[in-house]
Enzyme design. Structure first.
Site, PDB file in Angstrom:
ATOM      1  N   LEU A  86       0.838  -1.197   0.000  1.00 35.74           N
ATOM      2  CA  LEU A  86       0.000   0.000   0.000  1.00 35.74           C
ATOM      3  C   LEU A  86       0.877   1.252   0.000  1.00 35.74           C
ATOM      4  O   LEU A  86       2.078   1.181   0.281  1.00 35.74           O
ATOM      5  CB  LEU A  86      -0.926  -0.033   1.206  1.00 35.74           C
ATOM      6  N   THR A 117       6.474   0.447   2.201  1.00 36.57           N
ATOM      7  CA  THR A 117       7.506   1.262   2.837  1.00 36.57           C
ATOM      8  C   THR A 117       6.827   2.076   3.922  1.00 36.57           C
ATOM      9  O   THR A 117       6.058   2.999   3.636  1.00 36.57           O
ATOM     10  CB  THR A 117       8.184   2.190   1.828  1.00 36.57           C
ATOM     11  N   LYS A 190      14.902  -0.113   4.798  1.00 35.00           N
ATOM     12  CA  LYS A 190      14.355   0.433   3.561  1.00 35.00           C
ATOM     13  C   LYS A 190      14.419   1.955   3.552  1.00 35.00           C
ATOM     14  O   LYS A 190      14.754   2.579   2.525  1.00 35.00           O
ATOM     15  CB  LYS A 190      12.909  -0.034   3.371  1.00 35.00           C
ATOM     16  N   LYS A 258       6.683  11.525   1.486  1.00 37.31           N
ATOM     17  CA  LYS A 258       6.187  10.630   2.542  1.00 37.31           C
ATOM     18  C   LYS A 258       7.346   9.888   3.180  1.00 37.31           C
ATOM     19  O   LYS A 258       7.465   9.827   4.414  1.00 37.31           O
ATOM     20  CB  LYS A 258       5.170   9.656   1.946  1.00 37.31           C
TER      21      LYS A 258
END
Length: 324
Positions: A86, A117, A190, A258
């Site tokens: 998502l 992520t 990540k 983000k």
């Protein structure tokens, strides 16, 4: 983490990818990355059920033998291993959290693997609320859309060693799995890789600008970068999107911001300033302010080219990486 011994009928049989075919794999989120990943599992012959809020995205995978469930909760109810991909942690929480969410519907012995992520704290909080006997792995991926299509992603897995080992036969169809540590560690790794990617993307545009402004032909400059200490994944993978002039719409600026926002939470624990990361954040914010959050990620280089009056287009057969 809320985890327990899995009943034998739900054990993913870590030693045999062939035995994983008998499992039901749920996949929620069939967007830019999720769709190709889901299709990799379908094409591997696994039993895949899927859901996305976009009916067209669901139809694309059902045309290739996945089965639509009609809701995220129903997908979770039926899955032995549930994968989610998502856009952001807020979307994950909206789908998974609460008594009516998909996580609450999962059966004892099943495993939820979040490929998003996201935030390490968020996945830990959700895991703490998981039903008894449901295990959780955070496993964000890197490698772009072409990596998702080809099964050459790198997956950063955080979670209990035994649980990660159990889901390996399924995840191995997506790429190379790196075990990063306990739950949440995959998300940290990540975000660090994206931190370096964002710095590199901003720097690449600046490097092209300096070379062009001083009379070096763009193709020559790029070949020199690739054959030097300046070489990087960004230079090899992302530069063609600059040369083609589409600036890579597969990853919009709002997702860059983000991730940079999630990084800020991690940076707060370092105890000193991080000037390179701060500069990259500023560069992406400036690009988004000019072109909008939905603009392609490499508009971070486009802004430099336009302000400097430089041409970064380069003739060539630059096949978009999401079509390669």
């Amino acid at each position: 983490m809320a985890a327990a011994e899995s009943p034998a009928q739900h054990d993913p049989h870590e030693d045999s990818a062939g035995e994983a075919v008998a499992l039901t794999i749920g996949f929620i989120g069939l967007g830019t990355m999720g769709g190709p990943m889901c299709l990799r599992l379908v094409d591997a012959g696994l039993r895949v059920i899927a859901h996305d809020i976009d009916p067209a995205a669901t139809e694309e995978v059902t045309e290739r033998r996945a089965r639509a469930t009609g809701s995220a909760r129903r997908c979770a109810e039926e899955a032995d291993i549930l994968l989610t991909s998502l856009p952001a942690p807020t979307h994950v929480a909206a789908v998974m959290a609460g008594s009516g969410g998909a996580l609450a519907a999962m059966r004892p012995g099943s495993v939820w693997v979040d490929l998003t992520t996201g935030s390490p704290e968020s996945v830990r909080e959700l895991s703490a609320a998981a039903p008894s006997g449901v295990a959780v792995v955070d496993c964000p991926v890197t490698g772009a859309v072409d990596g998702a299509r080809r099964g050459t992603l790198t997956l950063f897995a955080g979670g209990d060693d035994d649980v990660v080992r159990r889901v390996r036969p399924v995840l191995s169809h997506l790429g190379t799995i790196l075990e990063c540590g306990p739950l949440g560690a995959g998300s940290v790794v990540k975000l660090v890789t994206n931190q370096l990617w964002f710095v590199g993307a901003a720097a690449l545009g600046e490097g092209f600008a300096v070379g062009l402004a001083n009379g070096v032909e763009l193709g020559t400059l790029w070949r020199a970068i690739l054959a030097s200490v300046g070489d990087s994944f960004v230079a090899r993978h992302d530069a063609p999107s600059i040369f083609a002039g589409h600036w890579d719409p597969s990853f919009p600026l709002h997702l860059c911001l983000k991730d940079l926002g999630l990084l800020a939470d991690l940076e707060a624990r370092v105890g000193t300033d991080l000037p390179m990361t701060a500069a990259a954040r500023s560069a992406f914010e400036r690009a988004a302010a000019r072109y909008g959050g939905g603009a392609p990620e490499l508009c971070v280089a486009r802004r430099i080219a336009e302000d400097a009056g430089l041409e970064m287009r380069l003739d060539g057969d630059w096949v978009p990486h999401w079509e390669a």
